[in-house]
Scaffold this active site. Structure first.
Site, PDB file in Angstrom:
ATOM      1  N   HIS A 190       0.489  -0.925  -0.062  1.00 54.17           N
ATOM      2  CA  HIS A 190       0.036   0.192  -0.124  1.00 54.17           C
ATOM      3  C   HIS A 190       0.286   1.487   0.210  1.00 54.17           C
ATOM      4  CE1 HIS A 190      -3.329   3.216   0.942  1.00 54.17           C
ATOM      5  NE2 HIS A 190      -3.959   2.312   0.889  1.00 54.17           N
ATOM      6  N   ASP A 213      -7.932  -5.178   0.081  1.00 49.66           N
ATOM      7  CA  ASP A 213      -8.901  -5.971  -1.345  1.00 49.66           C
ATOM      8  C   ASP A 213      -8.000  -8.285  -0.548  1.00 49.66           C
ATOM      9  OD1 ASP A 213      -9.200  -4.626  -2.797  1.00 49.66           O
ATOM     10  OD2 ASP A 213      -7.864  -3.715  -3.445  1.00 49.66           O
TER      11      ASP A 213
HETATM   12  N1  ACO Z   1       3.820  -7.673  -5.009  1.00 48.86           N
HETATM   13  C1  ACO Z   1       5.627  -7.743  -4.686  1.00 48.86           C
HETATM   14  N2  ACO Z   1       6.349  -6.262  -4.086  1.00 48.86           N
HETATM   15  C2  ACO Z   1       5.335  -5.927  -3.490  1.00 48.86           C
HETATM   16  C3  ACO Z   1       3.869  -5.601  -3.984  1.00 48.86           C
HETATM   17  C4  ACO Z   1       3.621  -6.614  -4.141  1.00 48.86           C
HETATM   18  N3  ACO Z   1       1.985  -7.003  -4.045  1.00 48.86           N
HETATM   19  N4  ACO Z   1       3.847  -4.617  -3.372  1.00 48.86           N
HETATM   20  C5  ACO Z   1       4.961  -3.526  -3.193  1.00 48.86           C
HETATM   21  N5  ACO Z   1       5.895  -3.959  -4.060  1.00 48.86           N
HETATM   22  C6  ACO Z   1       7.078  -3.795  -3.599  1.00 48.86           C
HETATM   23  C7  ACO Z   1       8.263  -3.089  -4.838  1.00 48.86           C
HETATM   24  O1  ACO Z   1       7.927  -3.848  -6.078  1.00 48.86           O
HETATM   25  C8  ACO Z   1       8.838  -2.847  -4.487  1.00 48.86           C
HETATM   26  O2  ACO Z   1      10.767  -3.212  -4.575  1.00 48.86           O
HETATM   27  P1  ACO Z   1      11.497  -3.112  -4.399  1.00 48.86           P
HETATM   28  O3  ACO Z   1      11.843  -1.460  -3.946  1.00 48.86           O
HETATM   29  O4  ACO Z   1      12.595  -3.824  -4.023  1.00 48.86           O
HETATM   30  O5  ACO Z   1      11.768  -2.028  -6.130  1.00 48.86           O
HETATM   31  C9  ACO Z   1       8.410  -2.489  -2.984  1.00 48.86           C
HETATM   32  O6  ACO Z   1       8.145  -3.171  -3.077  1.00 48.86           O
HETATM   33  C10 ACO Z   1       8.313  -1.092  -3.416  1.00 48.86           C
HETATM   34  O7  ACO Z   1       6.737  -0.997  -3.340  1.00 48.86           O
HETATM   35  P2  ACO Z   1       6.139   0.288  -4.346  1.00 48.86           P
HETATM   36  O8  ACO Z   1       5.004  -0.248  -5.713  1.00 48.86           O
HETATM   37  O9  ACO Z   1       6.896   1.557  -4.950  1.00 48.86           O
HETATM   38  O10 ACO Z   1       4.998   0.734  -3.738  1.00 48.86           O
HETATM   39  P3  ACO Z   1       3.819   1.898  -4.242  1.00 48.86           P
HETATM   40  O11 ACO Z   1       3.441   2.284  -2.472  1.00 48.86           O
HETATM   41  O12 ACO Z   1       4.658   2.352  -5.080  1.00 48.86           O
HETATM   42  O13 ACO Z   1       2.518   0.620  -3.995  1.00 48.86           O
HETATM   43  C11 ACO Z   1       0.904  -0.554  -4.242  1.00 48.86           C
HETATM   44  C12 ACO Z   1       1.852   0.076  -3.631  1.00 48.86           C
HETATM   45  C13 ACO Z   1       0.726  -0.586  -5.865  1.00 48.86           C
HETATM   46  C14 ACO Z   1      -0.127  -1.158  -3.680  1.00 48.86           C
HETATM   47  C15 ACO Z   1       2.106  -2.141  -4.871  1.00 48.86           C
HETATM   48  O14 ACO Z   1       2.372  -1.794  -3.216  1.00 48.86           O
HETATM   49  C16 ACO Z   1       0.385  -3.196  -5.761  1.00 48.86           C
HETATM   50  O15 ACO Z   1       2.207  -3.475  -6.752  1.00 48.86           O
HETATM   51  N6  ACO Z   1       0.500  -4.049  -4.878  1.00 48.86           N
HETATM   52  C17 ACO Z   1      -0.341  -4.985  -5.119  1.00 48.86           C
HETATM   53  C18 ACO Z   1      -1.429  -4.575  -5.634  1.00 48.86           C
HETATM   54  C19 ACO Z   1      -2.616  -3.918  -5.001  1.00 48.86           C
HETATM   55  O16 ACO Z   1      -2.763  -4.982  -3.946  1.00 48.86           O
HETATM   56  N7  ACO Z   1      -3.086  -2.922  -4.733  1.00 48.86           N
HETATM   57  C20 ACO Z   1      -4.480  -2.784  -4.173  1.00 48.86           C
HETATM   58  C21 ACO Z   1      -3.979  -2.166  -3.365  1.00 48.86           C
HETATM   59  S1  ACO Z   1      -5.195  -1.270  -2.030  1.00 48.86           S
HETATM   60  C22 ACO Z   1      -6.603  -0.449  -2.344  1.00 48.86           C
HETATM   61  O17 ACO Z   1      -6.394  -0.177  -3.949  1.00 48.86           O
HETATM   62  C23 ACO Z   1      -7.952  -1.258  -1.226  1.00 48.86           C
END
Ligand code: ACO
Length: 370
Positions: A255, A307
């Site tokens: 998140h 989710d």
């Molecule tokens: N699976 C694997 N790796 C992840 C995940 C995940 N679900 N979420 C974050 N990471 C990793 C990223 O790859 C990144 O790794 P790195 O530093 O090695 O490159 C690190 O964690 C930081 O992640 P960011 O993408 O920078 O975090 P951000 O705050 O931008 O993204 C997001 C948040 C888009 C929700 C992300 O966690 C994600 O893609 N999750 C999966 C999709 C999801 O569940 N979305 C629902 C959100 S909640 C909602 O809508 C109610």
């Protein structure tokens, strides 16, 4: 104007507006209009929370009754809306059908007073979600019942039979958790559209478009597909390890704001356990989700989000997977409308700048000489 300020990609850590609607914080707290989410989850009805988010305060009994009556009087879809939905192909994703159907209200209801347009949009969401699923699949359309709440009506119309009181209560808890979440991607989209002074239908349609993506609302459907793929709690560690090694994002985790705990996920996790107990079902789905949550935390210290736990709750309520994101939308419509109204109270057009990094000083070559 001097050089524009280059902010972080994805507006990471950038505040784009003031809001008095809700506040999520990195410590894992969430409030709607100043009320902690746990209190609302435990004590409020969905309709009370809709009023709270929209009007800025909790209603008294008389206000809630009048508000609920107003919602019920706008809950049914017109024949022309049902006919429009019926023209769409049977394999259309309910989220795409929903976006198209909601957009059509911008034509059929455009002459209503602004407040009535908003009440009508919120009130119609259960019938929209259920019938965008049903009608395109050739199932008979369902009419909302005047004696049921919004949540009970949505479950009733989706399944074609009355839910139990406990199922309704559990489902409404998830609707409360999905109702509002400050400037997430879809709400920010709504505020950008509002800032152009476009109407509420344009903004709501744009919100639906942004919500569909798997990094946002689409994650609940993807999370359920994953739970079904992993099957056994003992497979969770290997699944997470292999997915991360393959560079795959695991849906329902991570998140932008909550880096340690999403309070909505933890409330939902407890609810899932209780729902399975009430239904007299095996707790394997709970153990599977818990195992994936632990494996993800051990591998990357990334917490489960709403989710991830909403998905098995909807699954346990026998709701078809393709309507999980539309259900999110049915609830979030209220948050979007509250933000639309707040944006217009102190409006300034959203029009950011960009740092140009493309080529320059090129000379045009006539087409036949390229
Ligand atoms: N699976 C694997 N790796 C992840 C995940 C995940 N679900 N979420 C974050 N990471 C990793 C990223 O790859 C990144 O790794 P790195 O530093 O090695 O490159 C690190 O964690 C930081 O992640 P960011 O993408 O920078 O975090 P951000 O705050 O931008 O993204 C997001 C948040 C888009 C929700 C992300 O966690 C994600 O893609 N999750 C999966 C999709 C999801 O569940 N979305 C629902 C959100 S909640 C909602 O809508 C109610």
């Amino acid at each position: 104007m001097s050089e524009p300020l280059r902010v972080a990609d994805g507006l990471y850590g950038v505040a784009v507006t003031d809001t008095g609607i809700s506040k999520s914080a990195v410590d894992g707290s969430l409030t709607y209009r100043g009320y902690e989410i746990k209190q609302l989850f435990e004590k409020a009805t969905f309709e009370e929370c809709v009023y709270l988010v929209l009007e800025g305060r909790l209603p008294n009994r008389r206000e809630l009754d009048a508000f609920t009556t107003d919602l019920k009087s706008h809950a049914a879809l017109s024949r022309e809306t049902q006919n429009l939905i019926g023209t769409l192909p049977a394999d259309g994703h309910p989220m795409d059908v929903l976006r198209t159907a909601v957009s059509s209200l911008g034509v059929t209801e455009r002459s209503l007073p602004a407040r009535e347009q908003q009440i009508s949009l919120i009130a119609k969401m259960p019938a929209f979600v259920a019938n965008c699923y049903r009608i395109v699949r050739g199932m008979p359309a369902m009419e909302p019942r005047p004696d049921l709440s919004q949540g009970a009506n949505l479950l009733y119309m989706l399944k074609g039979k009355l839910p139990s009181d406990f199922e309704t209560w559990a489902f409404e808890r998830e609707l409360i958790l999905y109702l509002e979440h400050d400037v997430n991607a879809s709400t920010f989209t709504v505020r950008v559209v509002a800032s152009t002074l476009a109407d509420i239908y344009a903004a709501a349609t744009a919100g639906l478009a942004a919500l569909k993506g798997p990094l946002h609302g689409g994650a609940n459907e993807a999370a359920m597909e994953m739970l079904l793929e992993v099957v056994e709690p003992d497979n969770a560690g290997t699944y997470v390890k292999d997915s991360l090694a393959g560079g795959k994002k695991i849906m329902g985790f991570g998140h932008r704001v909550y880096k340690k705990v999403d309070p909505r996920a933890q409330l939902s996790k407890q609810l899932l356990k209780r729902l399975l107990e009430e239904q007299g079902k095996d707790d394997k789905l709970y153990r599977l989700a818990d195992a994936l949550e632990r494996a993800m935390w051990d591998a990357k210290t990334i917490p489960a989000n709403l989710d991830f736990y909403a998905a098995p709750i909807f699954y346990s309520l026998s709701i078809p997977i393709h309507v999980y994101t539309p259900i999110f939308a049915a609830s979030r419509m209220t948050g979007w409308i509250a933000h639309y109204n707040e944006q217009l109270m102190h409006n300034k057009l959203f029009r950011p700048d960009a740092v140009y990094v493309g080529p320059s000083d090129l000379t045009y070559v006539p087409i036949d000489k390229r």
